[in-house]
Design an enzyme around this catalytic site. Structure first.
Site, PDB file in Angstrom:
ATOM      1  N   ALA A   6      19.810  -2.454  -8.020  1.00 27.67           N
ATOM      2  CA  ALA A   6      18.944  -1.896  -6.985  1.00 27.67           C
ATOM      3  C   ALA A   6      19.243  -2.593  -5.665  1.00 27.67           C
ATOM      4  CB  ALA A   6      17.480  -2.086  -7.372  1.00 27.67           C
ATOM      5  N   VAL A   7      19.687  -1.832  -4.671  1.00 27.57           N
ATOM      6  CA  VAL A   7      20.068  -2.412  -3.381  1.00 27.57           C
ATOM      7  C   VAL A   7      19.183  -1.856  -2.276  1.00 27.57           C
ATOM      8  CG1 VAL A   7      22.457  -2.930  -4.003  1.00 27.57           C
ATOM      9  CG2 VAL A   7      21.896  -0.674  -3.118  1.00 27.57           C
ATOM     10  N   SER A   8      18.715  -2.746  -1.416  1.00 26.23           N
ATOM     11  CA  SER A   8      17.856  -2.356  -0.303  1.00 26.23           C
ATOM     12  C   SER A   8      18.596  -2.402   1.025  1.00 26.23           C
ATOM     13  CB  SER A   8      16.643  -3.289  -0.235  1.00 26.23           C
ATOM     14  OG  SER A   8      17.077  -4.625   0.004  1.00 26.23           O
ATOM     15  N   SER A  13      19.802  -8.413  -2.474  1.00 26.63           N
ATOM     16  CA  SER A  13      20.353  -7.352  -3.319  1.00 26.63           C
ATOM     17  C   SER A  13      21.865  -7.220  -3.143  1.00 26.63           C
ATOM     18  CB  SER A  13      19.657  -6.016  -3.035  1.00 26.63           C
ATOM     19  OG  SER A  13      19.829  -5.611  -1.699  1.00 26.63           O
ATOM     20  N   CYS A  92       4.293  -1.574  -6.888  1.00 28.23           N
ATOM     21  CA  CYS A  92       5.633  -1.023  -6.656  1.00 28.23           C
ATOM     22  C   CYS A  92       6.608  -1.519  -7.722  1.00 28.23           C
ATOM     23  CB  CYS A  92       6.125  -1.396  -5.262  1.00 28.23           C
ATOM     24  SG  CYS A  92       7.767  -0.739  -4.876  1.00 28.23           S
ATOM     25  N   CYS A 189       6.450  -3.088   3.144  1.00 28.04           N
ATOM     26  CA  CYS A 189       7.602  -2.343   3.661  1.00 28.04           C
ATOM     27  C   CYS A 189       7.228  -1.053   4.375  1.00 28.04           C
ATOM     28  CB  CYS A 189       8.595  -2.056   2.533  1.00 28.04           C
ATOM     29  SG  CYS A 189       8.013  -0.871   1.292  1.00 28.04           S
TER      30      CYS A 189
END
EC number: 2.8.1.13
Length: 352
Positions: A6-8, A13, A92, A189
């Protein structure tokens, strides 16, 4: 084995992606980015595509903004309207990152999902595969994962659990990788500039307006600006001049009253929590237990009493060994052992 990372677009990440690509090879790792907003400023996807191209790993982008709104944003607003102080990151993790996103990763062929959380998942002789605090105490995120179901964490990978943030930055620099979003992510966020008051005021939910501000004995000391703007244990921003510092003792939602007290007067020795999520079976718990009711709080010694009730969800009473500031309903109570393993988590209630 195939791993979805999972990359933000942030440091953590990106390092997770790079280090797992190095460990498993580019044919067994792919990046997965979720869009949580319909309209995005500073979209990290173009830069993520470039970095994934450099690492020779596929990038999948999934749009979850509608689901995120229903599962996280709307309940966040409603909780404040109901007089609670919610923690959206906790929900979340449980419902989105290790819920919807994990399911999407599986649909794309992943056996495991990796994230940049500062926690460890360790094979424990008694607990089985167990969640443990990250080595970097300033970044540890075990508290935020205490509501995530045990079975959803069993296939997770957390490469940052033994690292400090400074080490992650240094290693990325040595790898020659540039972070798509070099600025640290904000506290919530989806709230612009972390101004949750402005965000809530722009919502379509009715929020209680000003009302009486009283001491524990009922003495009127002023007017508050809306209960949703305050939280239990708060000291700053009360706007009251008193001989001693005052804190929020509790919020009386039924009559729109904010109750204050001095530090020694508002301390409590118990609180309750419900919807308990067990990360370690209760039968395997040690005698010594520690509880955190705030993210930045150090875990404090406590005893846990399970309450029998007619509802399907379990409820507990937490008995602190020493008096504590009152915990805010809607926040998380996380239970640890003395070594930092997470045993369970539950949502704090205003029951006495």
């Amino acid at each position: 084995m195939n791993v979805a990372v999972a990359v933000s677009g942030g440091t953590d990440s990106l390092y997770t992606l790079a280090t797992l690509r190095e460990a498993f090879g580019n044919h067994h790792v792919f990046a997965l980015h979720a869009r949580f907003k319909e309209q995005i400023t500073n979209d990290p996807v173009p830069a993520l595509k470039e970095q994934c191209h450099n690492l020779n790993v596929p990038l999948h982008v999934v749009d979850l903004h509608k689901e995120f709104n229903e599962l996280i944003i709307r309940p966040f607003i409603k909780a404040y309207a109901d007089g609670k102080t919610p923690n959206p990151c906790v929900h979340c993790n449980a419902k989105v990152k290790f819920g919807l996103l994990q399911k999407k990763a599986q649909e794309l062929g992943a056996n495991q999902i990796a994230t940049g959380h500062y926690v460890s998942l360790i094979d424990h002789d008694l607990y089985g595969k167990a969640l443990k605090c990250g080595a970097d105490s300033t970044k540890d995120q075990s508290y935020f994962l205490a509501l995530t179901p045990r079975e959803q964490l069993q296939t997770a990978i957390f490469p940052l659990g033994t690292l400090r943030k400074t080490e992650v930055r240094e290693r990325l620099q040595k790898m020659g990788l540039e972070v798509p979003l070099p600025k640290e992510s904000q506290e919530i966020c989806f709230v612009p500039n972390d101004d949750y008051r402005k965000f809530l005021q722009s919502s379509d939910v009715d929020l209680l307006s000003e009302g009486r501000m009283v001491m524990l004995d009922g003495t009127l000391v002023g007017k508050h600006k809306g209960l949703w703007k305050y939280t239990e244990g708060q000291r700053r921003g009360l706007g009251v001049s008193w001989s001693e510092p005052l804190y929020v003792a509790h919020k009386n939602h039924s009559c729109n009253e904010l109750v204050l007290g001095t530090a020694k007067d508002i301390l409590v020795d118990t609180c309750t929590a419900q919807d308990i999520n067990f990360l370690v079976p209760q039968d395997n718990w040690p005698k010594e237990l520690f509880v955190r009711t705030r993210y930045r709080q150090q875990a404090v010694p406590a005893d846990i009493q399970f309450v029998t009730n007619t509802s399907s969800s379990k409820k507990i009473t937490i008995h602190f060994h020493s008096p504590q500031l009152p915990a805010a309903p809607g926040q998380l109570a996380a239970i640890f052992d003395k070594s930092g393993y997470v045993l369970a988590g539950g949502l704090i209630t205003n029951d006495l």
